[in-house]
Motif scaffolding. Structure first.
Motif, mmCIF file in Angstrom:
data_model
loop_
_atom_site.group_PDB
_atom_site.id
_atom_site.type_symbol
_atom_site.label_atom_id
_atom_site.label_comp_id
_atom_site.label_asym_id
_atom_site.label_seq_id
_atom_site.Cartn_x
_atom_site.Cartn_y
_atom_site.Cartn_z
ATOM 1 N N THR A 172 15.157 55.155 51.556
ATOM 2 C CA THR A 172 14.977 55.666 50.200
ATOM 3 C C THR A 172 13.968 56.812 50.144
ATOM 4 O OG1 THR A 172 13.313 53.969 49.678
ATOM 5 C CG2 THR A 172 15.620 53.473 49.146
ATOM 6 N N GLU A 173 13.174 56.983 51.209
ATOM 7 C CA GLU A 173 12.299 58.153 51.275
ATOM 8 C C GLU A 173 13.129 59.425 51.371
ATOM 9 O OE1 GLU A 173 9.441 57.786 54.403
ATOM 10 O OE2 GLU A 173 8.848 55.746 53.825
ATOM 11 N N TYR A 174 14.360 59.302 51.829
ATOM 12 C CA TYR A 174 15.269 60.441 51.944
ATOM 13 C C TYR A 174 16.225 60.511 50.758
ATOM 14 C CZ TYR A 174 13.608 60.638 56.769
ATOM 15 O OH TYR A 174 12.818 60.735 57.885
ATOM 16 N N THR A 175 16.838 59.387 50.416
ATOM 17 C CA THR A 175 17.862 59.397 49.371
ATOM 18 C C THR A 175 17.278 59.647 47.986
ATOM 19 O OG1 THR A 175 17.749 56.983 49.157
ATOM 20 C CG2 THR A 175 19.410 57.887 50.660
ATOM 21 N N TYR B 9 17.456 59.349 36.120
ATOM 22 C CA TYR B 9 17.599 57.941 35.751
ATOM 23 C C TYR B 9 16.391 57.170 36.263
ATOM 24 C CZ TYR B 9 19.714 53.463 34.634
ATOM 25 O OH TYR B 9 19.967 52.234 34.083
ATOM 26 N N GLU B 10 15.693 56.505 35.373
ATOM 27 C CA GLU B 10 14.476 55.778 35.731
ATOM 28 C C GLU B 10 14.752 54.717 36.792
ATOM 29 O OE1 GLU B 10 11.269 52.625 33.762
ATOM 30 O OE2 GLU B 10 12.773 53.605 32.493
ATOM 31 N N GLY B 11 14.002 54.793 37.878
ATOM 32 C CA GLY B 11 14.096 53.800 38.939
ATOM 33 C C GLY B 11 15.132 54.103 39.995
ATOM 34 N N CYS B 12 15.905 55.176 39.829
ATOM 35 C CA CYS B 12 16.942 55.481 40.812
ATOM 36 C C CYS B 12 16.316 55.928 42.127
ATOM 37 C CB CYS B 12 17.879 56.567 40.289
ATOM 38 S SG CYS B 12 19.218 56.989 41.438
ATOM 39 N N ASN B 13 16.808 55.365 43.247
ATOM 40 C CA ASN B 13 16.280 55.743 44.563
ATOM 41 C C ASN B 13 17.384 56.086 45.569
ATOM 42 O OD1 ASN B 13 17.270 53.152 44.953
ATOM 43 N ND2 ASN B 13 15.238 52.217 45.054
ATOM 44 N N GLY B 14 18.573 56.356 45.141
ATOM 45 C CA GLY B 14 19.692 56.749 46.026
ATOM 46 C C GLY B 14 20.998 56.391 45.346
ATOM 47 N N THR C 53 15.979 50.522 40.857
ATOM 48 C CA THR C 53 15.114 49.332 40.813
ATOM 49 C C THR C 53 14.242 49.368 39.569
ATOM 50 O OG1 THR C 53 15.032 49.246 43.239
ATOM 51 C CG2 THR C 53 13.351 48.018 42.036
ATOM 52 N N ARG C 54 14.264 48.267 38.832
ATOM 53 C CA ARG C 54 13.379 48.098 37.676
ATOM 54 C C ARG C 54 12.922 46.646 37.626
ATOM 55 N NH1 ARG C 54 16.516 51.124 32.629
ATOM 56 N NH2 ARG C 54 16.659 53.219 33.561
ATOM 57 N N ASP C 55 11.637 46.451 37.349
ATOM 58 C CA ASP C 55 11.069 45.104 37.205
ATOM 59 C C ASP C 55 11.430 44.202 38.379
ATOM 60 O OD1 ASP C 55 9.984 45.803 34.705
ATOM 61 O OD2 ASP C 55 11.876 45.337 33.699
ATOM 62 N N GLY C 56 11.408 44.783 39.580
ATOM 63 C CA GLY C 56 11.632 43.991 40.780
ATOM 64 C C GLY C 56 13.086 43.695 41.093
ATOM 65 N N MET C 57 14.002 44.166 40.284
ATOM 66 C CA MET C 57 15.425 43.929 40.524
ATOM 67 C C MET C 57 16.114 45.245 40.895
ATOM 68 S SD MET C 57 18.329 42.080 38.109
ATOM 69 C CE MET C 57 18.341 43.361 36.830
ATOM 70 N N THR C 58 16.867 45.224 41.994
ATOM 71 C CA THR C 58 17.603 46.401 42.441
ATOM 72 C C THR C 58 19.090 46.197 42.212
ATOM 73 O OG1 THR C 58 15.950 46.953 44.130
ATOM 74 C CG2 THR C 58 18.153 47.883 44.412
ATOM 75 N N LEU C 59 19.709 47.148 41.551
ATOM 76 C CA LEU C 59 21.137 47.105 41.270
ATOM 77 C C LEU C 59 21.862 48.183 42.051
ATOM 78 C CD1 LEU C 59 21.192 46.576 37.381
ATOM 79 C CD2 LEU C 59 21.300 44.850 39.188
#
Length: 395
Positions: free
Chosen positions: A201-204, A228-233, A251-257
């Motif tokens: 996710t450091e790249y994406t 988009y808030e929390g988007c990491n790839g 990822t938001r509030d510890g949950m990744t979708l």
């Protein structure tokens, strides 16, 4: 000249991006709440799936097993195989890769690698993850397997291991090829596995960057990472056969979708699909981690063992539970536990379970296991016990 023009374009984008409305970058504005409330509406894609990453729980899907061309979402498998080798130490980010004629010949999106040009694995990964560069992906594939054809075999082998039963890879780029097919469900599984390597996710999650000392600009094809808030790839894909596709993680509030949509007509539609799916997931679900009072699961008596009882533990590997948001207080638990066991008891032997229900529906079952093994009582051990008792020696 091409490299300079590319860098100039990125510089202009950096200067202007703050003044541009969101929809100018192909990403729709906030989805109307009435649309988000009805998950079947507002998803202009031929197939889609929404999955929670840590549990694999599917929250919504439509035609998720329909085989379709996956386009550059294919590169998720390239990144997965690379990260596995980096973690194993067989490849490093500092390794230098020499561009072959085959990698140089790739069409579509590219960073214009020249034959014989050397570039680090780090930069090739960045070009693949951010810019979706076909030449960079093939250069990495050849470095890992010797040829793109051999790498495709590795891709298919790994797909089989992951349970991607409806996927066949023919190349490392996702360029349209006969039989190069996948599904929304399979792509979600592949994305879920890649997320087990957090460094990716450091790249994406990069929105803009550059290579070759700033002369080659990179702009992420996944606009969600900025808007988009929390988007990491993770990865976009577009070809004539595939249409516009997107595997997107947030990822938001510890949950990744993980949302995967395939077969949208336009780039804007794939971002609308991702936003609607993710908005629905974050608005409707949360992760619940059970906290079980240890006193409720006491040690179990062991008959005929070298110890008279064995401690127990909950299988914590699957302790997260996806539940409707706000339903934490309504979760009920029921413990089923063996009253006694006969030796031998194996380490991690299942001795019971905890069943969690919400509104009468079972939402999870966690195994209760023996903390350690208990060997059966034999003559030698019994004799030692008698001797210790006779001599007054405590255990």
């Amino acid at each position: 000249m091409i490299r300079k023009l590319t860098a100039l374009a990125v510089s202009l984008a950096l200067l202007c991006s703050s003044a541009l409305p969101v929809f100018a970058d192909g990403l729709p504005e906030e989805v109307d709440e009435t649309v988000a409330a009805d998950i079947s509406a507002g998803i202009p894609a031929k197939s889609y799936i929404l999955m929670e990453a840590s549990t694999g729980k599917v929250l919504s899907e439509s035609n998720a097993d329909e085989q379709m061309a996956p386009a550059s979402i294919t590169k998720i498998m390239v990144m997965l195989l690379l990260m596995e080798r980096i973690d194993a130490g067989t490849v490093t980010l500092d390794d230098m890769v020499t561009t072959s004629e085959h990698a140089n010949s790739m069409g579509g999106t590219q960073i214009w690698l020249e034959v014989g040009e050397q570039m680090s694995v780090n930069d090739l990964l960045k070009a693949t993850a951010v810019n979706s560069a076909n030449d960079a992906a093939v250069a990495l594939a050849e470095y890992m397997a010797g040829s793109e054809e051999a790498f495709a075999e590795l891709m298919n082998q790994r797909a089989k291991e992951l349970g991607m039963v409806n996927t066949t890879f023919k190349n490392a780029t996702g360029l349209d090829a006969d039989g190069h097919l996948s599904t929304a469900r399979d792509i979600a599984l592949m994305t879920q596995e890649l997320l087990k390597h957090p460094k990716i996710t450091e790249y994406t999650s990069i929105y803009m960057d550059s290579l070759r000392d700033g002369t080659t600009g990179l702009v992420n094809t996944n606009k969600m990472v900025r808007f988009y808030e929390g988007c990491n790839g993770m990865k976009t894909g577009t070809t004539d056969d595939a249409g516009s596709c997107l595997s997107c993680t947030a990822t938001r509030d510890g949950m990744t979708l993980i949302s995967v949509s395939m077969g949208s007509t336009t780039s804007k539609e794939r971002f609308q699909s991702a936003r609607t799916l993710l908005d629905h997931g974050f608005a409707s679900y949360s992760l619940y981690t059970p906290e079980l009072d240890p006193s409720l699961i006491p040690p179990i008596k062991v008959n005929g063992g070298q110890q008279g009882s064995v401690g127990v533990k909950i299988d914590s590997a699957s302790s997260n539970i996806v539940i409707p948001k706000g339903g934490e207080s309504q979760v009920q638990q029921e413990i089923s536990l063996a009253e006694e066991l006969d030796a031998p008891v194996e380490p991690d032997q299942v001795v019971g379970k905890v069943t969690y229900t919400l509104n009468g529906e079972t939402i999870a079952e966690l195994s209760i296991k023996a903390e350690q093994g208990v060997a059966p009582l034999d003559f030698k051990f019994a004799f030692l016990l008698l001797l210790r008792g006779f001599l007054g020696i405590s255990q």
